[in-house]
Scaffold this motif. Structure first.
Motif, short mmCIF file in Angstrom:
data_model
loop_
_atom_site.label_atom_id
_atom_site.label_comp_id
_atom_site.label_asym_id
_atom_site.label_seq_id
_atom_site.Cartn_x
_atom_site.Cartn_y
_atom_site.Cartn_z
N GLN A 1 48.37 55.82 64.92
CA GLN A 1 49.27 54.94 64.15
C GLN A 1 48.77 53.50 64.07
OE1 GLN A 1 50.37 57.29 66.41
NE2 GLN A 1 50.91 58.64 64.71
N GLU B 1 48.03 52.76 60.60
CA GLU B 1 49.14 52.82 59.65
C GLU B 1 49.18 51.57 58.78
OE1 GLU B 1 51.64 54.08 57.49
OE2 GLU B 1 51.81 55.38 59.27
N ARG B 2 49.51 51.73 57.50
CA ARG B 2 49.55 50.60 56.57
C ARG B 2 50.93 50.37 55.98
NH1 ARG B 2 44.60 48.67 55.23
NH2 ARG B 2 42.78 49.91 55.82
N ARG B 3 51.86 51.30 56.23
CA ARG B 3 53.20 51.14 55.66
C ARG B 3 53.99 50.08 56.42
NH1 ARG B 3 55.11 57.24 56.00
NH2 ARG B 3 53.86 57.02 57.91
N ALA B 4 54.87 49.41 55.71
CA ALA B 4 55.69 48.35 56.31
C ALA B 4 56.90 48.98 56.98
CB ALA B 4 56.12 47.35 55.25
N ARG B 5 56.77 49.27 58.24
CA ARG B 5 57.86 49.83 59.03
C ARG B 5 58.04 48.96 60.27
NH1 ARG B 5 57.94 55.45 57.83
NH2 ARG B 5 57.57 55.64 55.59
N VAL C 1 53.07 43.62 57.80
CA VAL C 1 54.00 44.76 57.64
C VAL C 1 55.39 44.47 58.20
CG1 VAL C 1 52.14 46.44 57.67
CG2 VAL C 1 53.26 45.82 59.82
#
Length: 251
Positions: free
Chosen positions: A150, A153-157, A190
């Motif tokens: 993770q 990971e590139r998503r904004a979470r 992010v």
């Protein structure tokens, strides 16, 4: 109120269920703004309905928020026992750190039930385990606890921001400043919900300060400009008046 919690409260007499529900709602509403008052509301609900899992959870979370580690540990364990849910494991492990038992926190982080957690809770457990390693003076082990797929990971979470931030923090303590800068930058990129102070940490590493200008936030050189260079009639540009305040002044 969550329908599942309402369902749990139906095991109580109607008048008591309504009273407990009001205190649970108040505890939830106040948790961020006034944690101590939230704790008092949750404590009242716990005194009136100690066999309801949602009530024990609320009491545990409120106690955790105000740093009453042993009390939070007891309440969250009870909530897990009543509900059979493992979602409390990250907070339970962190409470073990709070009462000075990092070894026990690591046992929980790597113990049974963790594989059933969703990704956000799994990452939270990694962060707790990393903190436990730091408590024990094992910085390299703290870094290893956070090394997982993770990190790409590139998503904004929110959990992604927290993972990047924790990784950067350990890197910085290890003296790996350039890598720490990279991961603070990733955390900042992010962190749409403001769960970390990655912007401020990155600004410090860059030798900048964060300045509020109306609704915008800009970075500027940390050193004050030499306004003596802008004397009248020397052809220099006038010093800008932003009217903004630094992040330090806002605190």
């Amino acid at each position: 109120m969550d329908p599942e919690i309402r369902g749990e409260l139906r095991t109580l007499p109607k008048s008591l269920a309504e009273l407990v529900a009001k205190h649970l709602v108040a505890a939830g509403d106040l948790l961020d703004q006034d944690p101590e008052r939230a704790y008092q509301h949750a404590l009242y609900a716990r005194r009136r309905a100690s066999r309801v899992g949602a009530v024990r959870e609320a009491a545990g979370v409120a106690a955790y928020t105000v740093g009453r580690w042993q009390e939070a540990l007891s309440e969250l364990r009870a909530a897990r026992r009543i509900t059979g849910q493992d979602t409390y494991l990250p907070m339970i492990a962190d409470c073990e750190r709070g009462v000075g038992r990092p070894e026990r926190a690591l046992e929980i982080a790597h113990g049974p039930g963790t594989d059933r957690l969703d990704m956000a809770d799994q990452i939270e457990l990694r962060i707790v385990a990393s903190g436990a390693r730091r408590d024990m003076g094992d910085l390299q082990g703290a870094l290893v606890e956070l090394q997982c797929p993770q990190l790409k990971e590139r998503r904004a979470r929110p959990w992604v921001a927290r993972l990047f931030y924790a990784y950067a923090d350990v890197l910085l303590e290890l003296g790996r400043k350039e890598e720490a800068r990279e991961y603070f930058s990733r955390a900042s990129a992010v962190d749409r919900e403001g769960v970390t102070d990655a912007d401020e940490r990155l600004a410090v590493l860059e030798g900048l300060e964060i300045v509020d200008v109306g609704d915008d936030v800009v970075w500027s050189d940390a050193e004050e400009p030499d306004f003596d260079d802008f004397s009248e009639g020397d052809g220099g540009a006038a010093a800008p008046e932003t009217g903004g305040r630094s992040a330090e002044e806002d605190r």
